[in-house]
Design an enzyme around this catalytic site. Structure first.
Site, mmCIF file in Angstrom:
data_model
loop_
_atom_site.group_PDB
_atom_site.id
_atom_site.type_symbol
_atom_site.label_atom_id
_atom_site.label_comp_id
_atom_site.label_asym_id
_atom_site.label_seq_id
_atom_site.Cartn_x
_atom_site.Cartn_y
_atom_site.Cartn_z
ATOM 1 N N ARG A 175 29.617 39.937 4.238
ATOM 2 C CA ARG A 175 30.119 38.676 3.687
ATOM 3 C C ARG A 175 31.645 38.643 3.656
ATOM 4 O O ARG A 175 32.257 37.620 3.994
ATOM 5 C CB ARG A 175 29.518 38.433 2.301
ATOM 6 C CG ARG A 175 28.082 37.994 2.413
ATOM 7 C CD ARG A 175 27.365 37.853 1.084
ATOM 8 N NE ARG A 175 26.024 37.309 1.372
ATOM 9 C CZ ARG A 175 25.106 37.038 0.461
ATOM 10 N NH1 ARG A 175 25.362 37.254 -0.823
ATOM 11 N NH2 ARG A 175 23.934 36.542 0.816
ATOM 12 N N TYR A 212 25.867 31.728 8.398
ATOM 13 C CA TYR A 212 25.270 33.072 8.476
ATOM 14 C C TYR A 212 25.793 34.006 7.393
ATOM 15 O O TYR A 212 26.786 33.752 6.774
ATOM 16 C CB TYR A 212 25.299 33.657 9.875
ATOM 17 C CG TYR A 212 26.587 33.967 10.596
ATOM 18 C CD1 TYR A 212 27.824 33.975 9.991
ATOM 19 C CD2 TYR A 212 26.529 34.297 11.959
ATOM 20 C CE1 TYR A 212 28.960 34.296 10.710
ATOM 21 C CE2 TYR A 212 27.660 34.616 12.682
ATOM 22 C CZ TYR A 212 28.875 34.617 12.048
ATOM 23 O OH TYR A 212 29.990 34.935 12.759
ATOM 24 N N GLU A 213 25.014 35.069 7.146
ATOM 25 C CA GLU A 213 25.270 35.988 6.014
ATOM 26 C C GLU A 213 25.244 35.256 4.680
ATOM 27 O O GLU A 213 25.963 35.615 3.757
ATOM 28 C CB GLU A 213 26.597 36.732 6.197
ATOM 29 C CG GLU A 213 26.736 37.524 7.470
ATOM 30 C CD GLU A 213 25.639 38.572 7.651
ATOM 31 O OE1 GLU A 213 24.993 38.945 6.660
ATOM 32 O OE2 GLU A 213 25.426 38.992 8.807
ATOM 33 N N GLY A 214 24.404 34.251 4.574
ATOM 34 C CA GLY A 214 24.291 33.494 3.321
ATOM 35 C C GLY A 214 25.123 32.243 3.378
ATOM 36 O O GLY A 214 26.349 32.302 3.440
#
Lengths: 594, 594
Positions: A297, A441-443
Site C-alpha cells: 500500500r 488495486y491493493e485496496g
C-alpha cells in the site's frame, strides 16, 4: 517527447532537512547510513531510471505483453527484460532487504526515493520488482527457516520474482469469499486448485522462476476470512534443499486488456493441483498477507507520487514553451507571437496544484516509510511501538490520498497540454491511464477510508489520531513569520477533523453504517490536514537551511496550498456532516430505463 | 457487457414538467410541437441509439479508423457507415433544420434529447453528424443564397457532412495565431494553403462529399483575430449550380492516435491550393465561426451528459449485482454469500454523485437549448433578446461544467467496478477515456471560465448574472416543505456568488490578470448554484405532478445534492478569494531537475 529528471534536490531536502533521516535513525542497528552513500544511491537510481527505464515507458504501453498460449509463456515489451537484468546487476532488488539474505539493508525511506524514481520513469516495469518486495516481507516475517533459505535469497538477489495471488472473480475487496482450495498431499505439501485474477507479474520472461504467494482454503477451514491460509507456490517446484525441479501446475490462462499499465502483465492464473507449501499458521493467511499488503500500500502511494511528478514536470515544461494568447494585463513576451501559457493564471493554478500535492505528498510518504524503519529497528521498544502505530495511521492516507492525487495531477497535466495532451504522441494520456489503477488495486480508496476511520482511528478511541494531531499542533506552534497564518488555518482544520472523528464515533455507536457514510470524506479531510502539516514542516526546514532549497518558491507554493487547497478539508467535513441520512437510494433509483 | 437504455421517463419529466417546453414555445412560429410527435421522436431515437449505435461503441474503440495513404481515404470502424445510412434514412440529420432546406424544424431542445441519446450510445459515432449541425448553423446565418442552396440541403439531408477546420499546430485556444492562407484566384474563388490539425470527421467513408468550413487569412488581412476569414472548402468541388466536380486539393495527411474517442476520425488536413468560397464578410470569419462554436459548445455539454448517463446506468446495475462484504450494520441479503455493494454507503455516495450531477445537468443543458429556441423564434423581440442573453450566460457553464462532470462521473462509475472497471471487457474504461476530450475541445474549461466571468458577467456589469440570480431567488421563494431548507442553502451560495462577481470586477479593474485568477473557481461555483436551481425546479415539478416521476427518489437525490455537493460552491469561492497573489510561480518553479 516525455521527459523525466529525478528531482534529486527535492528528495534530498525531504530526506535530510525535513525528515532528518540520519538523526532519526541514529542508534538504530545498522540503520543510519552515511549521507554520502545515500547520495550515491540516489544519483545512480536517477541515472538508471532516467536513462534505462524512462525511454521504455511508451514502448511498454504500445507493445504490451503477449501471451503464447502454446506454453502459457508471456513475452514482456521490448527492452523490459534487459532493463531488469541491469536492475539485478546493480543490486537494486535487495536494496532494503536484510544483509543475511543478500540485501543491502538500507532504510525503507531510502528505498522509497528509489521506488519513486522507478515509478516516475516506468510504472509498468516497476510492477515486476514491486511484488518481490512484498514477498520478501512475508517470507521474512512468516516463512519457516527452509522457506526463507530456499525462496528468500533468490528473490532478494533478483534471480526470481514474487507475486501476491489474492483476487478471484468473485472475491476482490472481500477476500472472505475466495474459493481456491489447498488439499494436503500427505507429504507436508498441498495441492492447490482454483483461479486467481488480476495477478500482477503472474507470468513474464524476466526470471527463471516465479514465487507465488497464494491465499487458499484448507479442506476443514472455517468460512470467511478466518479460514484463509497462505501458501508458497513456485512456478517451478523447488526441493527443501533448493534444487529446482519440474514445472508446477500453475499457469497463466490469459492477460487482461487494461486501460493502462499495459507493459505490466496482469494475469489470470490457474492452479490445477499445483504444489504449494503452507506459510505461517493454518487459517492465519490473511494476517500474514497483511504484512505484504501494508508494504504494497505504501508502494502504491509512491506510484501515485511518481506518476504525478512525471506528469507535473512535463506540464510545467510545456507551459513554459507553448505560446498562446497574451496575458490579460498585457504582453509578457512581446518579442514572441504570443505569451507562454504559464503566464495565464489558471495554467499556474493547475501547475501549482500539482506542485503542492507532490511536494507535500513526498514528505508524507517518506515519513510513513521512515516510521516503518523505526518500527522495525529503533533501539527503544516503546519507540518501535509508537512508530508502528504512526505508520499504521498514515498508511491508508498515503495509499488513498496519493493515488487520488495522481488522478488529479495527471488530469491537470493533460489539461495543460490541451488537445496535445489527448494524443499518444506526448505521453500525457498514458500517465493518466496508468494512474487510474492506483486508486483501485491493493485496496480501493473506499477500503483505505474504512481502514483509516475504522481500524486506525476509532478502534483505539481516537488515541493515535490525537497523538498525531498533537504533533501537528506543536508544528503549528513552531510556525514563524508568514507561516503563522498558515498554522492558524491548519489548527482550525485539524480541530474540525478531531471533532468530526468524535461525531462519527458517536453516530457509529448507534448505527454502524454511519462509519461507511463518513469514511471517504474523513480520509480526504485528514489528508489535506496531513499535507498542511507537511507544508509547515517544509517551510521550517527551508528557513533553517536556506541553502538546501529555494525558500521563496517553497513559500509561494505553501501560500497556494493554504489558500486554495486546504479549503477542501472543510468542504469534506461539511459533506460528511449530514451523515448516513443523505445517502438514501430508493429501490428504483438506478437511472431509470425508458 | 455495457448497457444503455435511454432514460425516456426522465427526459419527458424534464421537457414536459420541469421546462414546460410546449408552454414556453407556444406562439413561436411553428415551434410548439405536439407532445405526441415529440414522444414518437424520442422513442424512435431511443430505439435507434440503443439498438443500432450502442452495440457499435466498443467496436469503434477496438477498431478505430484507418487511413489509406494511397488515396488519403479513411475507413471508419465496422458498422459505422451502415448506421449512418440508417440515420439518414430516418431523417435524423435534419431534425432541427429549417423545413425549407429539407429539415423537420423541431426545437433544439428536442434535438438535445436526441443528441444526448446518441452520445450515450456511441460518442465517437456521434461526432460525424455533430459537425454537420454546426455547419448548418453557419451556412444558415452567414451563407450567400447560392451557398445555402448548394451546400445546405445536402448537409441537412445527410448526404454530405460538415467539419470545422480551426486548429493549427501553433494555434489552438489562440486562433489569432493561425497561418492558413487564402489567395484570391480572380474568379471569385480562393486557393487555400495550410495545415489544420485535430479535425473531427475531416475524412471518412460515410458520404460522397464533405464540406469543410475553414478559417484562413486573406493576403492583406490584419494580424490576429481581426484578420481571419471563413471559407467553404468541399472535398469535391461543386459549381454554383450544384454540379459536383473534381477532387479538391484538401486531403487527410494522418490520423491522431488518441486516448479515446477512437472511432472518430481526428485528422490532420492539408490544404494545397484547395478551392474555397468566402463565407460572410472578409476578416469576419471568427464571428461567423462563433455561430458554429456556440452550437458546438452546447453539443459538447450534451456529450458530457450522455457519457455520464451511460456510465451511471452501468455502475448502478453493477452495484446491485456485485456481492462483496456485509453491510457494517448487519447482513442485508443473508441468503447470499455477501451483500450487493450498493449496501455500502460510500458506493451509494458515488452513485448519488452521478445521479445528482446528471439529473440536474440535464435540466440545465435542455434549459440552455430551450433559450436558443426562444432566441431564434419567440414572437416577442424583447423575449428573443432576453433568451439570447440567457443562453449566452449558460453556454460556458453547460460546456465547462457538464464536461468536468463527465470526467468525475466516469471516474466514479469506473471506481464502483473496482478492478473490473479498469479492464476493457466491461466498457467502463472506454467511457472514462472518451470523456477526457470533452473538457478540451470546442474551448477548454479554462476558455469557458474566461468566457463566463469576462464576456458574460463583467462586460455587462453583472446585469445578466443579476437577472439569473433573481430568477433563482424566485425559485427559492417558491420552495415548500423539505425544499425550504435546500432553498436557504442555495440562497446563501447564490448571494456569495454575486458578491464574488463584484469582488472580481473590482480587482480586475486594478489588474486584469485577476480575471484569470478567479475564472475557474467562479465557473465551478456558478455551476453548483445552477445545479441547485435545477434541483429546486425538479422538486417543484415533481410535487406538481406526482405521476410524472418518483418524487421520493427525487427528494432523496436532492437531499444528497444540497448536503454533499453544494458545499463545493463555498469551497470554490473560498479558493478564489485569495486572488492572483496566491498564484505566484517563481522562475525556477518547474519541478526541479536533479
Amino acid at each position: 517527447m516525455n521527459r523525466y529528471d529525478a528531482p534529486l534536490r527535492e528528495m534530498r531536502f525531504v530526506l535530510n532537512e525535513v525528515l532528518d533521516v540520519s538523526g532519526q535513525l541514529a542508534g538504530a542497528a545498522g540503520m543510519a547510513p552515511e549521507r554520502e552513500l545515500v547520495d550515491a544511491v540516489l544519483e545512480e537510481a536517477a541515472r538508471f531510471s532516467g536513462q534505462v527505464l524512462a525511454p521504455l515507458n511508451s514502448v511498454g504501453d504500445t507493445h504490451g505483453c503477449v501471451l503464447d498460449k502454446s506454453d502459457a509463456s508471456v513475452r514482456t515489451p521490448p527492452g523490459f527484460r534487459e532493463a531488469y537484468a541491469q536492475f539485478v546487476e546493480g543490486g537494486w532488488g535487495g536494496l532494503t532487504a536484510p544483509a543475511e539474505w543478500g540485501g543491502q539493508h538500507l532504510p525503507e525511506v531510502v528505498g522509497a526515493a528509489v521506488k519513486e524514481m522507478i515509478d516516475s520513469a516506468n510504472l509498468a516495469w516497476g510492477t515486476y520488482p514491486l511484488l518481490s518486495h512484498g514477498a520478501t516481507e512475508a517470507l521474512k516475517h512468516h516463512g519457516e527457516a527452509w522457506q526463507r533459505e530456499v525462496f528468500l535469497r533468490p528473490i532478494v538477489e533478483g534471480r526470481w520474482t514474487g507475486t501476491m495471488c489474492l483476487t478471484e472473480p468473485h472475491a476482490g475487496s472481500d477476500l472472505g469469499l475466495l474459493k481456491t482450495r489447498a488439499e494436503p498431499a500427505g507429504d507436508g505439501t498441498y495441492a492447490l486448485h482454483g483461479t486467481k485474477i488480476f495477478i500482477t507479474a503472474g507470468e513474464h520472461d524476466f526470471t527463471d522462476n516465479i514465487v507465488h504467494l497464494v491465499l487458499a482454503r484448507l479442506p476443514d477451514a472455517p468460512a470467511g476470512v478466518r479460514g484463509i491460509s497462505l501458501f508458497i507456490v513456485p512456478k517451478f517446484r523447488v526441493s527443501r534443499d533448493g534444487v529446482v525441479g519440474e514445472r508446477n501446475a500453475v499457469h497463466c490462462g490469459s492477460l487482461e486488456h487494461k486501460m493502462g499499465l499495459r507493459g505490466s502483465a496482469t494475469c489470470v492464473m490457474n492452479f490445477d493441483g499445483a504444489v504449494g507449501y503452507l506459510i505461517a499458521e493454518p487459517n492465519r493467511g490473511l494476517q500474514a498477507m497483511f504484512t505484504m499488503m501494508n508494504s504494497a500500500r505504501l508502494a502504491v502511494g509512491l506510484q501515485g507520487l511518481g506518476l504525478s511528478e512525471r506528469a507535473s514536470q512535463n506540464a510545467a515544461a510545456y507551459a513554459r514553451d507553448r505560446l498562446q494568447m497574451r496575458a490579460l494585463s498585457g504582453a509578457r513576451a512581446p518579442e514572441l507571437p504570443a505569451d507562454p501559457i504559464i503566464e495565464h493564471p489558471d495554467v499556474r493554478r493547475m501547475l501549482l496544484t500539482q506542485k503542492a500535492l507532490i511536494e507535500a505528498g513526498r514528505v508524507l510518504v517518506y515519513e510513513a516509510c521512515l516510521q516503518i524503519d523505526l518500527a522495525d529497528r529503533a533501539p527503544d521498544p516503546e519507540r518501535r511501538t509508537q512508530a508502528e502505530a504512526r505508520a499504521s495511521l498514515l498508511t491508508p492516507i498515503v495509499k488513498g490520498f496519493l493515488t487520488e492525487s495522481a488522478v488529479e495531477c495527471t488530469y491537470h497535466a493533460l489539461q495543460v497540454f490541451g488537445g496535445h495532451g489527448y494524443i499518444a504522441e506526448w505521453g500525457m494520456e498514458q500517465l493518466a491511464r496508468d494512474a487510474r489503477i492506483t486508486t483501485i488495486y491493493e485496496g480501493t480508496t473506499q477500503i483505505q477510508a474504512l481502514d483509516l476511520i475504522g481500524r486506525k482511528v476509532l478502534t483505539n478511541q481516537g488515541r493515535e489520531l490525537g497523538l498525531w494531531l498533537a504533533e501537528i499542533d506543536q508544528e503549528c506552534a513552531a510556525a514563524e513569520g508568514s507561516s503563522k497564518a498558515h498554522a492558524d488555518s491548519l489548527r482550525s482544520a485539524a480541530s474540525s477533523l478531531a471533532a468530526a472523528a468524535g461525531t462519527i464515533g458517536q453516530r457509529t455507536s448507534v448505527n454502524a453504517d454511519e462509519l461507511g457514510a463518513a469514511a471517504y470524506d474523513f480520509l480526504m479531510a485528514a489528508s489535506y490536514v496531513a499535507l498542511g502539516w507537511c507544508w509547515l514542516r517544509m517551510l521550517r526546514a527551508a528557513a533553517a537551511n536556506p541553502e538546501a532549497v529555494d525558500g521563496r518558491e517553497k513559500r509561494a507554493t505553501a501560500a497556494f496550498y493554504f489558500a486554495r487547497m486546504l479549503p477542501r478539508a472543510d468542504m469534506h467535513l461539511a459533506c460528511l456532516g449530514s451523515g448516513l441520512e443523505t445517502l438514501e437510494m430508493t429501490a428504483a433509483a438506478a437511472p431509470a430505463a425508458g
